[in-house]
Design a protein around this motif. Structure first.
Motif, PDB file in Angstrom:
ATOM      1  N   GLU A   1     -52.700 -36.380   0.864  1.00 14.97           N
ATOM      2  CA  GLU A   1     -51.381 -35.864   1.358  1.00 14.97           C
ATOM      3  C   GLU A   1     -50.336 -36.723   1.004  1.00 14.97           C
ATOM      4  N   ALA A   2     -50.376 -37.700   0.392  1.00 13.53           N
ATOM      5  CA  ALA A   2     -49.666 -38.222   0.213  1.00 13.53           C
ATOM      6  C   ALA A   2     -49.112 -37.544  -1.135  1.00 13.53           C
ATOM      7  N   HIS A   3     -49.164 -37.428  -1.982  1.00  9.02           N
ATOM      8  CA  HIS A   3     -48.827 -36.943  -3.336  1.00  9.02           C
ATOM      9  C   HIS A   3     -48.664 -35.594  -3.250  1.00  9.02           C
ATOM     10  N   GLU A   4     -48.963 -34.809  -2.359  1.00 11.46           N
ATOM     11  CA  GLU A   4     -48.018 -33.224  -1.920  1.00 11.46           C
ATOM     12  C   GLU A   4     -47.402 -33.459  -0.791  1.00 11.46           C
TER      13      GLU A   4
ATOM     14  N   ALA B   1     -38.413 -31.330   6.431  1.00  8.74           N
ATOM     15  CA  ALA B   1     -37.948 -31.027   5.436  1.00  8.74           C
ATOM     16  C   ALA B   1     -37.788 -32.166   4.317  1.00  8.74           C
ATOM     17  N   ARG B   2     -37.181 -32.726   4.512  1.00 10.06           N
ATOM     18  CA  ARG B   2     -36.687 -33.954   3.307  1.00 10.06           C
ATOM     19  C   ARG B   2     -37.791 -34.098   2.872  1.00 10.06           C
ATOM     20  N   ASN B   3     -39.419 -34.098   2.762  1.00  9.32           N
ATOM     21  CA  ASN B   3     -40.394 -34.711   2.695  1.00  9.32           C
ATOM     22  C   ASN B   3     -40.708 -33.787   0.705  1.00  9.32           C
TER      23      ASN B   3
ATOM     24  N   ARG C   1     -40.340 -34.446  -3.011  1.00  9.89           N
ATOM     25  CA  ARG C   1     -41.379 -33.278  -3.011  1.00  9.89           C
ATOM     26  C   ARG C   1     -40.820 -32.933  -4.951  1.00  9.89           C
ATOM     27  N   ALA C   2     -40.359 -32.163  -4.383  1.00 14.96           N
ATOM     28  CA  ALA C   2     -39.571 -30.885  -5.908  1.00 14.96           C
ATOM     29  C   ALA C   2     -38.540 -32.196  -6.325  1.00 14.96           C
TER      30      ALA C   2
END
Length: 267
Positions: free
Chosen positions: A113-116, A137-139, A143-144
């Motif tokens: 979950e943390a990696h994704e 949504a910042r997460n 990630r992107a």
């Protein structure tokens, strides 16, 4: 499946085929005295009798419970053996193993979950922890942007096992620092002064909770905070001009440690 000639017994090969094990396994059980064929052919080859097959079936039944061969031997050969107690002990060992596996599964789930997604908290938990101005949504944006970097992996590895309370403490520490930066700017604290350098070092120490950050990396962050519209709006929303003042503060702190900000790279 081999037929069972009750009058003469079964060969090792036929027995293995009948009960669904390998010849090698039967030889091993014979060698350790767990299941030794009782009869022989006129040529001296060993044969398994009906009684032997019954013992083999009992061995298979107990093996399916996970008992080791020594424990099975005790159950079958020791007249004083408490079979119920032996099985209960096996259940307790199995329960402990299941609990270990469940903990492992939970850790794997949190790590994945943390990696994704970055922060393994629900959107509601994030809002409670980081305040109503926080956008989950910042997460996805982070990630992107940085998902393929070593720092994202380090961030995820630390994020996976950080408690909700620890997230709250870290968020509070960062918020307090940002307000202190704004107060310093308002008071006219000069970049490069001992107070400003102390604030830059405090930022680096707090940010290193996410991933290890060198002073050169901090210079790169300072540039990004000033140049990126989103980050600049966040800092300038605290105090007008804070994004540029902070970048200058980080640059001067780096110079104090022999780093030319113009040459700083992400390393």
């Amino acid at each position: 499946m081999a037929e069972r000639p009750h009058d003469t017994g079964l060969t090792v090969g036929d027995t293995a085929a009948l009960i669904g094990v390998t010849v090698r396994m039967l030889h091993h059980w014979d060698e350790i005295g767990l299941a030794t064929p009782s009869a022989r052919t006129p040529a001296g080859y060993r044969l398994y009798t009906d009684a032997d097959l019954q013992r083999l079936n009992r061995i298979l039944a107990y093996r399916e419970t996970g008992l080791g061969l020594d424990a099975i031997r005790g159950v079958l050969d020791d007249a004083a053996s408490e079979i119920g107690a032996t099985l209960q002990e096996q259940r307790e060992r199995l329960a402990a193993r299941i609990a270990d596996l469940q903990r492992l599964e939970d850790r794997l789930a949190r790590m994945a979950e943390a990696h994704e997604h970055g922060i393994p908290l629900s959107p509601d938990e994030q809002e409670t922890t980081f305040g109503p101005g926080w956008d989950p949504a910042r997460n996805a944006e982070a990630r992107a942007r940085w998902g393929d970097s070593p720092q994202w992996a380090q961030f995820a590895e630390r994020a996976a096992f950080r408690s909700k309370q620890e997230w709250g403490d870290l968020s509070q520490a960062m918020s307090t620092l940002e307000q202190d930066l704004g107060v310093a700017l308002e008071r006219g604290v000069r970049p490069g002064s001992p107070e400003a350098n102390g604030l830059a070092e405090r930022h680096r120490e707090i940010f290193s909770n996410f991933f290890p950050i060198s002073r050169q990396m901090q210079v790169c962050l300072g540039r990004m905070f000033e140049a990126d519209p989103g980050f600049a709006a966040h800092y300038d929303g605290i105090r007008d001009g804070l994004a540029s003042w902070f970048r200058q503060t980080v640059d001067e702190a780096a110079r104090a440690h022999g780093i030319d900000p113009a040459l700083a790279t992400w390393r």
